[in-house]
Design an enzyme around this catalytic site. Structure first.
Site, PDB file in Angstrom:
ATOM      1  N   ASP A 137      47.746  40.732  42.690  1.00  0.00           N
ATOM      2  CA  ASP A 137      47.407  41.509  41.512  1.00  0.00           C
ATOM      3  C   ASP A 137      46.732  40.534  40.547  1.00  0.00           C
ATOM      4  O   ASP A 137      46.824  39.318  40.726  1.00  0.00           O
ATOM      5  CB  ASP A 137      48.727  42.057  40.943  1.00  0.00           C
ATOM      6  CG  ASP A 137      48.534  42.762  39.635  1.00  0.00           C
ATOM      7  OD1 ASP A 137      47.697  43.671  39.579  1.00  0.00           O
ATOM      8  OD2 ASP A 137      49.217  42.399  38.654  1.00  0.00           O
TER       9      ASP A 137
ATOM     10  N   ASP B 102      46.140  40.990  36.492  1.00  0.00           N
ATOM     11  CA  ASP B 102      46.788  40.862  35.181  1.00  0.00           C
ATOM     12  C   ASP B 102      48.285  40.620  35.357  1.00  0.00           C
ATOM     13  O   ASP B 102      48.978  41.420  35.982  1.00  0.00           O
ATOM     14  CB  ASP B 102      46.539  42.144  34.371  1.00  0.00           C
ATOM     15  CG  ASP B 102      47.315  42.157  33.070  1.00  0.00           C
ATOM     16  OD1 ASP B 102      47.547  41.077  32.507  1.00  0.00           O
ATOM     17  OD2 ASP B 102      47.700  43.254  32.627  1.00  0.00           O
TER      18      ASP B 102
ATOM     19  N   SER C 140      42.270  46.985  37.839  1.00  0.00           N
ATOM     20  CA  SER C 140      41.227  46.854  36.821  1.00  0.00           C
ATOM     21  C   SER C 140      39.824  47.047  37.373  1.00  0.00           C
ATOM     22  O   SER C 140      39.466  46.492  38.410  1.00  0.00           O
ATOM     23  CB  SER C 140      41.312  45.483  36.159  1.00  0.00           C
ATOM     24  OG  SER C 140      40.235  45.332  35.254  1.00  0.00           O
TER      25      SER C 140
ATOM     26  N   ASN D 151      37.450  45.880  35.744  1.00  0.00           N
ATOM     27  CA  ASN D 151      36.782  44.688  35.202  1.00  0.00           C
ATOM     28  C   ASN D 151      37.207  43.410  35.925  1.00  0.00           C
ATOM     29  O   ASN D 151      36.967  42.309  35.425  1.00  0.00           O
ATOM     30  CB  ASN D 151      37.096  44.551  33.710  1.00  0.00           C
ATOM     31  CG  ASN D 151      36.598  45.748  32.915  1.00  0.00           C
ATOM     32  OD1 ASN D 151      35.403  46.023  32.896  1.00  0.00           O
ATOM     33  ND2 ASN D 151      37.502  46.495  32.308  1.00  0.00           N
TER      34      ASN D 151
ATOM     35  N   GLY E  28      49.799  47.388  34.716  1.00  0.00           N
ATOM     36  CA  GLY E  28      49.445  47.715  36.101  1.00  0.00           C
ATOM     37  C   GLY E  28      48.900  49.112  36.339  1.00  0.00           C
ATOM     38  O   GLY E  28      48.494  49.421  37.454  1.00  0.00           O
TER      39      GLY E  28
HETATM   40  P1  B16 Z   1      40.665  48.190  33.258  1.00  0.00           P
HETATM   41  P2  B16 Z   1      46.253  44.684  37.182  1.00  0.00           P
HETATM   42  C1  B16 Z   1      45.696  46.339  35.170  1.00  0.00           C
HETATM   43  O1  B16 Z   1      45.476  45.130  35.815  1.00  0.00           O
HETATM   44  C2  B16 Z   1      46.368  46.126  33.835  1.00  0.00           C
HETATM   45  O2  B16 Z   1      47.673  45.591  34.010  1.00  0.00           O
HETATM   46  C3  B16 Z   1      46.491  47.442  33.116  1.00  0.00           C
HETATM   47  O3  B16 Z   1      47.094  47.264  31.852  1.00  0.00           O
HETATM   48  C4  B16 Z   1      45.076  48.045  32.942  1.00  0.00           C
HETATM   49  O4  B16 Z   1      45.162  49.321  32.330  1.00  0.00           O
HETATM   50  C5  B16 Z   1      44.439  48.182  34.336  1.00  0.00           C
HETATM   51  O5  B16 Z   1      44.398  46.929  34.959  1.00  0.00           O
HETATM   52  C6  B16 Z   1      43.042  48.764  34.264  1.00  0.00           C
HETATM   53  O6  B16 Z   1      42.165  47.838  33.671  1.00  0.00           O
HETATM   54  O7  B16 Z   1      40.696  49.019  32.002  1.00  0.00           O
HETATM   55  O8  B16 Z   1      40.044  46.815  33.055  1.00  0.00           O
HETATM   56  O9  B16 Z   1      40.016  48.935  34.397  1.00  0.00           O
HETATM   57  O10 B16 Z   1      47.630  44.268  36.748  1.00  0.00           O
HETATM   58  O11 B16 Z   1      46.247  45.835  38.161  1.00  0.00           O
HETATM   59  O12 B16 Z   1      45.414  43.525  37.653  1.00  0.00           O
HETATM   60 MG    MG Z   2      49.514  43.270  36.925  1.00  0.00          MG
END
Ligand code: B16
Ligand code: MG
Length: 219
Positions: free
Chosen positions: A8, A10, A115, A117, A45
């Site tokens: 993962d 974040d 994400s 991004n 997440g």
């Molecule tokens: P984005 P992960 C997640 O990252 C974040 O923990 C979560 O808070 C966020 O809403 C999600 O990505 C989507 O991110 O807006 O950049 O598409 O923990 O899955 O790496």
């Molecule tokens: Mg995460």
């Protein structure tokens, strides 16, 4: 046999939660919505669209879907701009060391993040070269706790779930790993990721030596 690792992003490789918090807070202030750290914790997440619905539900707000998308896009613009300040100094302690070690031992490595991004974050960290496969919010439509992102990553690596270990910091992320029949490592407190096969408080403790000692029959 363990042949691959799926990470993962974040909360495991880097801590973007703080930047997500700032961006959601800015949007919420503009909308006169309540948003605090406890609520931010519930977004860990989960996807951007799921996140905005959690915030709206908390505030008893309902809006038409095009407006919701517009607001989520606004939050994303703020978030993406803040990523420009991220540098290779922003790995969580221990993450770069583990990725380097896995590379030197020849394991297959993938990203499995919600994400959209993720690519930009990896670029800012100078971490793209650590990954054979990048699975992100654009790769699948069903987000965690569905196992789809990890199944996508393992398939692209050419491995079966039982040959992979997933690293996750979110409760729903461990749920997703288990639903896909992956081995799992939880990063964070017991109440969040205590249902993982093994848990470390932070990535600093999650060395390859420790992971191999726990899953010794699988290496
Ligand atoms: P984005 P992960 C997640 O990252 C974040 O923990 C979560 O808070 C966020 O809403 C999600 O990505 C989507 O991110 O807006 O950049 O598409 O923990 O899955 O790496
Ligand atoms: Mg995460």
């Amino acid at each position: 046999m363990i042949k691959g690792f799926i990470f993962d992003l974040d909360g495991v490789i880097t801590d973007t939660a703080e930047l997500h918090f700032d961006a959601w807070k800015k949007l919420s202030d503009e909308m006169d919505w309540e948003f605090d750290r406890e609520l931010n914790e519930r977004l860990r997440g989960i996807s951007r669209m799921d996140s905005i619905h959690v915030i709206m539900d908390h505030n008893g707000v309902s809006l038409d879907e095009p407006t919701v998308v517009e607001l989520a896009t606004k939050k994303n613009d703020i978030y993406v701009e803040s990523l420009d300040k991220m540098t290779p100094d922003d790995y969580l302690p221990g993450a770069r060391e583990l990725l380097t070690h896995l590379r030197s031992e020849g394991f297959s490595v993938a990203l499995g993040s919600a994400s959209k991004n993720a690519h930009k974050v990896l670029k800012q960290l100078n971490a793209v070269h650590f990954f054979d496969v990048i699975g992100d919010g654009n790769s699948v439509s069903k987000s965690k706790p569905a196992p789809d992102i990890f199944l996508y990553a393992s398939k692209k690596l050419g491995l079966r779930p039982e040959n992979c270990i997933v690293f996750e910091d979110a409760e729903k992320g461990i749920d997703a790993a288990k639903a896909g029949k992956f081995h799992s490592v939880g990063i964070g407190p017991e109440q969040r990721v205590g249902h993982a096969d093994i848990r470390f408080e932070t990535m600093k403790e999650a060395t390859l030596f420790e992971v191999k000692s726990h899953f010794k029959d699988l290496f």
